[in-house]
Write a protein that holds these residues in place. Structure first.
Motif, PDB file in Angstrom:
ATOM      1  N   VAL A 198     -60.653  82.221   1.473  1.00 17.92           N
ATOM      2  CA  VAL A 198     -60.231  83.074   0.368  1.00 17.92           C
ATOM      3  C   VAL A 198     -59.623  84.356   0.911  1.00 17.92           C
ATOM      4  O   VAL A 198     -58.650  84.868   0.371  1.00 17.92           O
ATOM      5  CB  VAL A 198     -61.432  83.360  -0.569  1.00 17.92           C
ATOM      6  N   GLY A 199     -60.169  84.889   1.973  1.00 17.61           N
ATOM      7  CA  GLY A 199     -59.608  86.068   2.638  1.00 17.61           C
ATOM      8  C   GLY A 199     -59.524  87.286   1.730  1.00 17.61           C
ATOM      9  O   GLY A 199     -60.390  87.527   0.907  1.00 17.61           O
ATOM     10  N   ASP A 200     -58.452  88.046   1.888  1.00 19.17           N
ATOM     11  CA  ASP A 200     -58.265  89.285   1.146  1.00 19.17           C
ATOM     12  C   ASP A 200     -57.404  89.105  -0.100  1.00 19.17           C
ATOM     13  O   ASP A 200     -57.030  90.091  -0.733  1.00 19.17           O
ATOM     14  CB  ASP A 200     -57.622  90.341   2.035  1.00 19.17           C
ATOM     15  N   GLY A 201     -57.073  87.874  -0.439  1.00 21.18           N
ATOM     16  CA  GLY A 201     -56.228  87.627  -1.611  1.00 21.18           C
ATOM     17  C   GLY A 201     -56.744  88.241  -2.893  1.00 21.18           C
ATOM     18  O   GLY A 201     -56.013  88.947  -3.593  1.00 21.18           O
ATOM     19  N   PRO A 202     -58.031  88.019  -3.233  1.00 22.44           N
ATOM     20  CA  PRO A 202     -58.541  88.613  -4.469  1.00 22.44           C
ATOM     21  C   PRO A 202     -58.478  90.130  -4.477  1.00 22.44           C
ATOM     22  O   PRO A 202     -58.134  90.738  -5.490  1.00 22.44           O
ATOM     23  CB  PRO A 202     -59.992  88.128  -4.520  1.00 22.44           C
ATOM     24  N   ALA A 203     -58.804  90.767  -3.358  1.00 21.46           N
ATOM     25  CA  ALA A 203     -58.765  92.228  -3.303  1.00 21.46           C
ATOM     26  C   ALA A 203     -57.341  92.741  -3.463  1.00 21.46           C
ATOM     27  O   ALA A 203     -57.111  93.757  -4.132  1.00 21.46           O
ATOM     28  CB  ALA A 203     -59.369  92.718  -1.993  1.00 21.46           C
ATOM     29  N   ALA A 204     -56.378  92.043  -2.891  1.00 22.04           N
ATOM     30  CA  ALA A 204     -54.981  92.464  -3.022  1.00 22.04           C
ATOM     31  C   ALA A 204     -54.504  92.345  -4.470  1.00 22.04           C
ATOM     32  O   ALA A 204     -53.866  93.264  -5.003  1.00 22.04           O
ATOM     33  CB  ALA A 204     -54.095  91.619  -2.103  1.00 22.04           C
ATOM     34  N   PHE A 205     -54.823  91.222  -5.117  1.00 14.59           N
ATOM     35  CA  PHE A 205     -54.441  91.064  -6.519  1.00 14.59           C
ATOM     36  C   PHE A 205     -55.106  92.122  -7.391  1.00 14.59           C
ATOM     37  O   PHE A 205     -54.477  92.703  -8.272  1.00 14.59           O
ATOM     38  CB  PHE A 205     -54.805  89.669  -7.031  1.00 14.59           C
ATOM     39  N   LEU A 206     -56.375  92.382  -7.155  1.00 15.54           N
ATOM     40  CA  LEU A 206     -57.086  93.385  -7.946  1.00 15.54           C
ATOM     41  C   LEU A 206     -56.500  94.772  -7.735  1.00 15.54           C
ATOM     42  O   LEU A 206     -56.405  95.552  -8.677  1.00 15.54           O
ATOM     43  CB  LEU A 206     -58.571  93.390  -7.600  1.00 15.54           C
ATOM     44  N   THR A 207     -56.119  95.085  -6.510  1.00  8.98           N
ATOM     45  CA  THR A 207     -55.521  96.385  -6.234  1.00  8.98           C
ATOM     46  C   THR A 207     -54.243  96.563  -7.038  1.00  8.98           C
ATOM     47  O   THR A 207     -54.018  97.606  -7.654  1.00  8.98           O
ATOM     48  CB  THR A 207     -55.220  96.529  -4.730  1.00  8.98           C
ATOM     49  N   LEU A 208     -53.409  95.543  -7.052  1.00  9.56           N
ATOM     50  CA  LEU A 208     -52.145  95.644  -7.786  1.00  9.56           C
ATOM     51  C   LEU A 208     -52.355  95.684  -9.299  1.00  9.56           C
ATOM     52  O   LEU A 208     -51.788  96.520  -9.997  1.00  9.56           O
ATOM     53  CB  LEU A 208     -51.240  94.470  -7.418  1.00  9.56           C
ATOM     54  N   ILE A 209     -53.188  94.798  -9.806  1.00 11.56           N
ATOM     55  CA  ILE A 209     -53.384  94.711 -11.254  1.00 11.56           C
ATOM     56  C   ILE A 209     -54.145  95.920 -11.770  1.00 11.56           C
ATOM     57  O   ILE A 209     -53.709  96.594 -12.709  1.00 11.56           O
ATOM     58  CB  ILE A 209     -54.109  93.399 -11.612  1.00 11.56           C
ATOM     59  N   LEU A 210     -55.285  96.211 -11.169  1.00 10.62           N
ATOM     60  CA  LEU A 210     -56.097  97.335 -11.628  1.00 10.62           C
ATOM     61  C   LEU A 210     -55.381  98.656 -11.375  1.00 10.62           C
ATOM     62  O   LEU A 210     -55.470  99.576 -12.193  1.00 10.62           O
ATOM     63  CB  LEU A 210     -57.464  97.309 -10.952  1.00 10.62           C
ATOM     64  N   ALA A 261     -52.153  99.216 -11.498  1.00 11.44           N
ATOM     65  CA  ALA A 261     -51.157  99.401 -12.552  1.00 11.44           C
ATOM     66  C   ALA A 261     -51.809  99.837 -13.862  1.00 11.44           C
ATOM     67  O   ALA A 261     -51.294 100.721 -14.570  1.00 11.44           O
ATOM     68  CB  ALA A 261     -50.376  98.101 -12.757  1.00 11.44           C
ATOM     69  N   ILE A 262     -52.950  99.257 -14.175  1.00 11.99           N
ATOM     70  CA  ILE A 262     -53.657  99.626 -15.415  1.00 11.99           C
ATOM     71  C   ILE A 262     -54.138 101.071 -15.348  1.00 11.99           C
ATOM     72  O   ILE A 262     -53.960 101.849 -16.298  1.00 11.99           O
ATOM     73  CB  ILE A 262     -54.837  98.656 -15.663  1.00 11.99           C
ATOM     74  N   VAL A 263     -54.742 101.459 -14.221  1.00 12.81           N
ATOM     75  CA  VAL A 263     -55.251 102.824 -14.074  1.00 12.81           C
ATOM     76  C   VAL A 263     -54.115 103.843 -14.132  1.00 12.81           C
ATOM     77  O   VAL A 263     -54.235 104.878 -14.794  1.00 12.81           O
ATOM     78  CB  VAL A 263     -56.071 102.965 -12.774  1.00 12.81           C
ATOM     79  N   VAL A 264     -53.019 103.565 -13.475  1.00 10.97           N
ATOM     80  CA  VAL A 264     -51.890 104.495 -13.494  1.00 10.97           C
ATOM     81  C   VAL A 264     -51.340 104.641 -14.914  1.00 10.97           C
ATOM     82  O   VAL A 264     -51.071 105.758 -15.379  1.00 10.97           O
ATOM     83  CB  VAL A 264     -50.787 104.042 -12.508  1.00 10.97           C
ATOM     84  N   LEU A 291     -62.784 112.729 -12.395  1.00 10.94           N
ATOM     85  CA  LEU A 291     -64.069 112.355 -12.973  1.00 10.94           C
ATOM     86  C   LEU A 291     -63.975 111.040 -13.748  1.00 10.94           C
ATOM     87  O   LEU A 291     -64.915 110.255 -13.768  1.00 10.94           O
ATOM     88  CB  LEU A 291     -64.569 113.473 -13.895  1.00 10.94           C
ATOM     89  N   VAL A 292     -62.825 110.773 -14.339  1.00 13.14           N
ATOM     90  CA  VAL A 292     -62.640 109.558 -15.146  1.00 13.14           C
ATOM     91  C   VAL A 292     -62.170 108.384 -14.296  1.00 13.14           C
ATOM     92  O   VAL A 292     -62.761 107.301 -14.327  1.00 13.14           O
ATOM     93  CB  VAL A 292     -61.630 109.815 -16.293  1.00 13.14           C
ATOM     94  N   TRP A 293     -61.105 108.573 -13.512  1.00 14.86           N
ATOM     95  CA  TRP A 293     -60.421 107.433 -12.899  1.00 14.86           C
ATOM     96  C   TRP A 293     -61.060 106.925 -11.611  1.00 14.86           C
ATOM     97  O   TRP A 293     -60.958 105.736 -11.313  1.00 14.86           O
ATOM     98  CB  TRP A 293     -58.942 107.755 -12.681  1.00 14.86           C
ATOM     99  N   ILE A 294     -61.715 107.770 -10.843  1.00 12.06           N
ATOM    100  CA  ILE A 294     -62.360 107.273  -9.615  1.00 12.06           C
ATOM    101  C   ILE A 294     -63.500 106.310  -9.948  1.00 12.06           C
ATOM    102  O   ILE A 294     -63.532 105.190  -9.438  1.00 12.06           O
ATOM    103  CB  ILE A 294     -62.796 108.436  -8.702  1.00 12.06           C
ATOM    104  N   PRO A 295     -64.446 106.691 -10.829  1.00 12.07           N
ATOM    105  CA  PRO A 295     -65.495 105.719 -11.176  1.00 12.07           C
ATOM    106  C   PRO A 295     -64.955 104.496 -11.920  1.00 12.07           C
ATOM    107  O   PRO A 295     -65.429 103.376 -11.712  1.00 12.07           O
ATOM    108  CB  PRO A 295     -66.456 106.502 -12.072  1.00 12.07           C
ATOM    109  N   PHE A 296     -63.964 104.695 -12.781  1.00 11.04           N
ATOM    110  CA  PHE A 296     -63.372 103.577 -13.521  1.00 11.04           C
ATOM    111  C   PHE A 296     -62.766 102.560 -12.561  1.00 11.04           C
ATOM    112  O   PHE A 296     -62.968 101.352 -12.694  1.00 11.04           O
ATOM    113  CB  PHE A 296     -62.302 104.101 -14.490  1.00 11.04           C
ATOM    114  N   THR A 297     -62.033 103.045 -11.569  1.00  7.45           N
ATOM    115  CA  THR A 297     -61.400 102.163 -10.590  1.00  7.45           C
ATOM    116  C   THR A 297     -62.450 101.458  -9.730  1.00  7.45           C
ATOM    117  O   THR A 297     -62.373 100.237  -9.519  1.00  7.45           O
ATOM    118  CB  THR A 297     -60.440 102.965  -9.690  1.00  7.45           C
ATOM    119  N   ALA A 298     -63.439 102.205  -9.247  1.00  8.71           N
ATOM    120  CA  ALA A 298     -64.479 101.599  -8.416  1.00  8.71           C
ATOM    121  C   ALA A 298     -65.253 100.532  -9.194  1.00  8.71           C
ATOM    122  O   ALA A 298     -65.485  99.427  -8.686  1.00  8.71           O
ATOM    123  CB  ALA A 298     -65.433 102.678  -7.908  1.00  8.71           C
ATOM    124  N   ALA A 299     -65.636 100.842 -10.418  1.00  9.90           N
ATOM    125  CA  ALA A 299     -66.367  99.866 -11.238  1.00  9.90           C
ATOM    126  C   ALA A 299     -65.503  98.649 -11.535  1.00  9.90           C
ATOM    127  O   ALA A 299     -65.981  97.512 -11.497  1.00  9.90           O
ATOM    128  CB  ALA A 299     -66.836 100.519 -12.533  1.00  9.90           C
TER     129      ALA A 299
END
Length: 127
Positions: free
Chosen positions: A54-66, A68-71, A90-98
Motif C-alpha cells: 500500500v505504501g504512501d498512496g493513501p497519505a498522498a491522496f489524503l494530503t491532496l484531497i483534505l 484542498a478542502i481545508v484551503v 486554532l481551527v485548521w491545524i486540529p481539523f487537518t490533523a483529525a
C-alpha cells in the motif's frame, strides 16, 4: 483440484473493507492489528497482508484531497469573517490533523482491497 473457498465474487465491497477493516478475501474484521497498522495475515483465511504494498498512496491522496478542502474552507472563513491568524491556526491545524488521522485507516483499507481485487503486484520484466 478443490474449488477456492473464497471466490473473488464473494469478496466484500471496497467500501466495507475500508470502513470496517475487513479482510478483502473472507470479510472478517482482521485487516488491522492497530489503528492504521495492517496485521501480518488474516487469522481466519490466512491471506498474507504483507504481500500487498500500500505504501504512501493513501497519505498522498489524503494530503491532496483534505488539503484542498481545508484551503477552500479557510479562504471562505477569511473572506466572510476576517478572523485573526491565531483563529485560523486554532481551527485548521486540529481539523487537518483529525481529518488525516480519522481517514487514513479507511484510505489504507480501500487501497488494500483494490490491490486484492485487481491482483495488483509489483512490475516484473519478461525475459
Amino acid at each position: 483440484m478443490t474449488p477456492d473457498p473464497y471466490p473473488l465474487a464473494s469478496a466484500p465491497p471496497i467500501a466495507q473493507v475500508a470502513l470496517k477493516g475487513l479482510c478483502p478475501r473472507c470479510g472478517k474484521p482482521t485487516l488491522f492489528a492497530r489503528w492504521v497498522e495492517f496485521a501480518d495475515r488474516c487469522s481466519n483465511c490466512g491471506l498474507d497482508f504483507s504481500k500487498f504494498n500500500v505504501g504512501d498512496g493513501p497519505a498522498a491522496f489524503l494530503t491532496l484531497i483534505l488539503g484542498a478542502i481545508v484551503v477552500a474552507l479557510a479562504i471562505t472563513l477569511e473572506l466572510t469573517l476576517h478572523p485573526p491568524l491565531w483563529v485560523h491556526m486554532l481551527v485548521w491545524i486540529p481539523f487537518t490533523a483529525a481529518g488525516v488521522i480519522l481517514s487514513l485507516r479507511a484510505a489504507k483499507g480501500a487501497l488494500m482491497s483494490a490491490e486484492y481485487r485487481n491482483a495488483a503486484r509489483e512490475g516484473r520484466s519478461q525475459p
